[in-house]
Design an enzyme around this catalytic site. Structure first.
Site, PDB file in Angstrom:
ATOM      1  N   CYS A   1      -4.394   2.414   2.914  1.00 47.83           N
ATOM      2  CA  CYS A   1      -4.164   1.279   2.009  1.00 47.83           C
ATOM      3  C   CYS A   1      -2.710   1.087   1.607  1.00 47.83           C
ATOM      4  CB  CYS A   1      -5.003   1.432   0.734  1.00 47.83           C
ATOM      5  SG  CYS A   1      -6.640   2.130   1.010  1.00 47.83           S
TER       6      CYS A   1
ATOM      7  N   CYS B   1      -0.032  -1.561   3.032  1.00 42.54           N
ATOM      8  CA  CYS B   1      -0.067  -2.975   2.637  1.00 42.54           C
ATOM      9  C   CYS B   1       0.037  -3.143   1.124  1.00 42.54           C
ATOM     10  CB  CYS B   1      -1.353  -3.639   3.123  1.00 42.54           C
ATOM     11  SG  CYS B   1      -1.373  -3.827   4.918  1.00 42.54           S
ATOM     12  N   HIS B   2      -0.629  -2.268   0.352  1.00 45.21           N
ATOM     13  CA  HIS B   2      -0.714  -2.495  -1.100  1.00 45.21           C
ATOM     14  C   HIS B   2       0.348  -1.726  -1.898  1.00 45.21           C
ATOM     15  CE1 HIS B   2      -4.520  -4.665  -0.670  1.00 45.21           C
ATOM     16  NE2 HIS B   2      -4.881  -3.735   0.197  1.00 45.21           N
TER      17      HIS B   2
ATOM     18  N   MET C   1      -7.527  -8.454   5.046  1.00 47.89           N
ATOM     19  CA  MET C   1      -8.063  -7.168   4.573  1.00 47.89           C
ATOM     20  C   MET C   1      -9.110  -6.682   5.587  1.00 47.89           C
ATOM     21  SD  MET C   1      -8.545  -4.839   2.080  1.00 47.89           S
ATOM     22  CE  MET C   1      -9.885  -3.765   1.536  1.00 47.89           C
TER      23      MET C   1
ATOM     24  N   HIS D   1      10.138  -7.942   6.375  1.00 44.27           N
ATOM     25  CA  HIS D   1       9.267  -7.044   7.136  1.00 44.27           C
ATOM     26  C   HIS D   1       9.896  -6.691   8.488  1.00 44.27           C
ATOM     27  CE1 HIS D   1       5.443  -5.044   7.748  1.00 44.27           C
ATOM     28  NE2 HIS D   1       5.414  -5.547   8.967  1.00 44.27           N
TER      29      HIS D   1
ATOM     30  N   HIS E   1       5.328 -13.096  11.832  1.00 43.15           N
ATOM     31  CA  HIS E   1       5.276 -11.678  12.210  1.00 43.15           C
ATOM     32  C   HIS E   1       5.824 -11.555  13.630  1.00 43.15           C
ATOM     33  CE1 HIS E   1       3.802  -7.625  12.981  1.00 43.15           C
ATOM     34  NE2 HIS E   1       3.603  -7.497  11.683  1.00 43.15           N
TER      35      HIS E   1
END
Ligand code: DHE
Length: 560
Positions: free
Chosen positions: A57, A60-61, A98, A337, A380
């Site tokens: 997790c 991403c979080h 998700m 990113h 991306h």
């Protein structure tokens, strides 16, 4: 207790939740204190949940759950959402990206239950990771003076592919001519990317657990010569490429702690650690976890281009004087990113994926050139794709995670000033969920994957555009051919996704990873770039969850 739900737990016995130590990426962290209305979770469960959160997790979080690619999961939000909501979200996922951890079988029902409860309590603050910790983990396995003075093998090193074997925590070195697996080398956990030193001799690999492995490709059997851990979570590694500084330094950026470290390029000795904590570029509010995303080496100056995700800042770090470190801080956009250079290597383009923008930096002047709205959702690019468009001249391309569009940005301010740093064309590929796009100077094709598309057939196929047939009318979308890469792999079991095209050194073949579950067969499919026909399928029980592939020459020289 582990089976009970938080609703039953409001006043669970405090004894069920004893503060103790747990681990995060092998680091000991203290479990934060329990508040009266927190769900009960045992120390053992907390430890397991922390590990699962770190592995699945945090990328991403965020470790502190402040969100970036994924939504924030701070307790004000999770408690408002409640246990049932969290449990169902983790089980089924969402079309916005998700993963469906429960229904895909990646997490058991009990683990989903555990994670939903875990998210209702405060996250542990993992410890810092400074010079003493780095030095403790640092190992020179073969000293520079004991390494070969010349290449000791007959491998065509320039055509080696370093292939990430994600869930095995390994890389495979595959011969780009014979398709033979030359070596499988143990690296960090869920290894992320490979980069090559300016000389082409050393391969650097970074794991999600922030372990950097340095491999000497000159040895009779290429093997690690140094390793170090630079934090508890990381994604990027790079080496100095400016003339006169070749192979001198390596740099690794980490997600936790949010920092980068410059290391000796021959031994990985950590030399300088710099924190990236600070204020968000526009709001000027403090962010405790601004993670280091992509790092690229400038060809124009002795500088590393360090992209700080949450603060939206691009740091041009001058490595010519580490004692008096000069950094140019460029205000760009959030959340930075991945990105790459244009064909001249002067301009660097990076996705600010929360704002659907590409930030363009002139690496000659160390200044922001433009912020380009791509018109799509969540660009991306990987490192992107450079080619000469028949109507618009040199362009750099990105695909998108959030929709099916491909955007082309003009990159030639001298020859095509009207097109420079603008979207010159945007057209549809296979579908949303694209991660990577690729071409090569020798190729007349542009390849676009759709790895995270929810449709199984789409996610195992690739779109190919003929560059020569791209017209000058932005209202007419170029046609594409669909290559059924997954089907060509001939894998009966599972639902493999196809990810990341990468060319061989000659630019005649393009390789795709057919990425299946850890316990199922995966493959690499090689396509003939001229005919777009299947050329070869590489299968081997050692090819566990192959994802990224990095051709030595293309990575060394930034050819993409
Ligand atoms: Fe990546 C590049 C971060 C998930 C495969 N990935 C990068 C880079 C960053 C990043 C910052 C740029 C490095 C650079 O250029 O210096 N990736 C993240 C995440 O935070 C994220 C979203 C979640 C996570 O937990 O890690 C994530 N990435 C993935 C995957 O699930 C992928 C598809 C499979 C895997 O191996 O983990 C994946 N990422 C890749 C690849 C690259 C990459 C193959 C390099 C592409 C290139 O051509 O340069």
């Amino acid at each position: 207790l582990a089976q009970e739900k938080p609703a039953d737990h409001g006043d669970g016995p405090a004894a069920a939740y004893e503060p103790s130590m747990t681990t995060l990426g092998q680091l000991q962290v203290e479990i934060p204190g329990r508040k009266p209305d927190d769900p009960v979770i045992t120390g053992e469960e907390f430890q397991r949940a922390t590990q699962i959160y770190f592995e699945r997790c945090a990328g991403c979080h965020g470790v502190l759950r402040k969100g970036a690619t994924g939504k924030p999961l701070t307790t004000d939000i999770t408690r408002e959402a409640g246990y049932e909501y969290l449990q169902s979200f983790i089980t089924y996922g969402s079309p916005a990206g998700m993963p469906n951890w429960g229904t895909s079988g990646e997490l058991s029902e009990a683990d989903v239950d555990l994670m939903a409860r875990y998210l209702l309590i405060e996250p542990p603050a993992p410890p810092e990771f400074g010079m003493p910790e780095m030095k403790d983990s640092w190992k020179v396995l073969v000293a520079p003076e004991d390494r070969p003075k010349e290449k000791m093998n007959d491998i065509d090193i320039e055509n080696l592919m370093s292939v990430t074997l994600r869930d095995a925590g390994e890389i495979a070195l595959i011969d780009g001519n014979s398709y033979e697996i030359k070596e499988v080398i143990k690296t960090g956990y869920a290894v992320h990317i490979s980069r090559i030193s300016a000389s082409g001799r050393y391969l650097f690999v970074i794991g999600r657990d922030a372990k950097v492995t340095m491999i000497d490709l000159w040895m009779e059997k290429p093997a690690p010569v140094a390793e170090i851990k630079v934090g508890s979570e990381a994604r990027s590694v790079e080496t100095s490429k400016f003339e006169g500084w070749e192979d001198k330094y390596a740099i690794a950026g980490s997600y936790w702690p949010p920092q980068y470290v410059i290391m000796d390029g021959a031994t990985l000795e950590p030399l300088k650690i710099v924190s990236t904590r600070g204020n968000i570029y526009d709001e000027q509010t403090y962010h405790p976890e601004p993670r280091v995303a992509s790092i690229l080496s400038s060809h124009y100056k002795p500088e590393f281009i360090v992209n700080v995700k949450e603060t939206g800042k691009i740091l041009m770090v001058d490595y010519s004087d580490l004692k008096n470190l000069k950094t140019t801080e460029i205000e760009a956009e959030r959340f930075l990113h991945d990105g790459g250079l244009d064909s001249t290597h002067r301009y660097f383009m990076v996705a600010a994926n929360a704002r659907n923008k590409i930030a363009v930096v002139d690496t000659k002047d160390s200044k922001l050139t433009a912020l380009v709205d791509t018109g799509g959702a969540t660009p991306h690019p990987g490192r992107g794709a450079n080619f000469t468009h028949p109507a618009y001249g040199p362009v750099w391309a990105t695909s998108h995670l959030g929709d099916e569009s491909v955007a082309l940005i003009g990159t030639d301010p001298e020859g095509h000033p009207d097109q420079a740093w603008k979207i010159v064309d945007s057209f549809y590929a296979l579908g949303g969920g694209s991660l990577f796009i690729k071409t090569h100077p020798e190729s007349k094709h542009l390849y676009v994957d759709a790895t995270l598309n929810p449709d199984a057939e789409t996610s195992s196929s690739v779109a190919v555009f003929k560059i020569d047939e791209m017209g000058g009318d932005p209202n007419v979308d170029p046609e594409y051919t669909t290559l059924p890469i997954g089907e060509w792999a001939g894998i009966a079991d599972g639902q493999p996704r196809v990810v990341q095209p990468e060319f061989n050194k000659q630019g005649t073949e393009v390789w795709f990873s057919v990425w299946n579950a850890k316990d199922k067969e995966s493959a690499i499919v090689v396509v003939d770039d001229k005919t777009l026909e299947l050329k070869h399928v590489i299968k081997d029980p050692r090819l566990i969850t192959p994802t990224g592939k990095f051709n030595v020459l293309n990575t060394q020289k930034d050819i993409y």
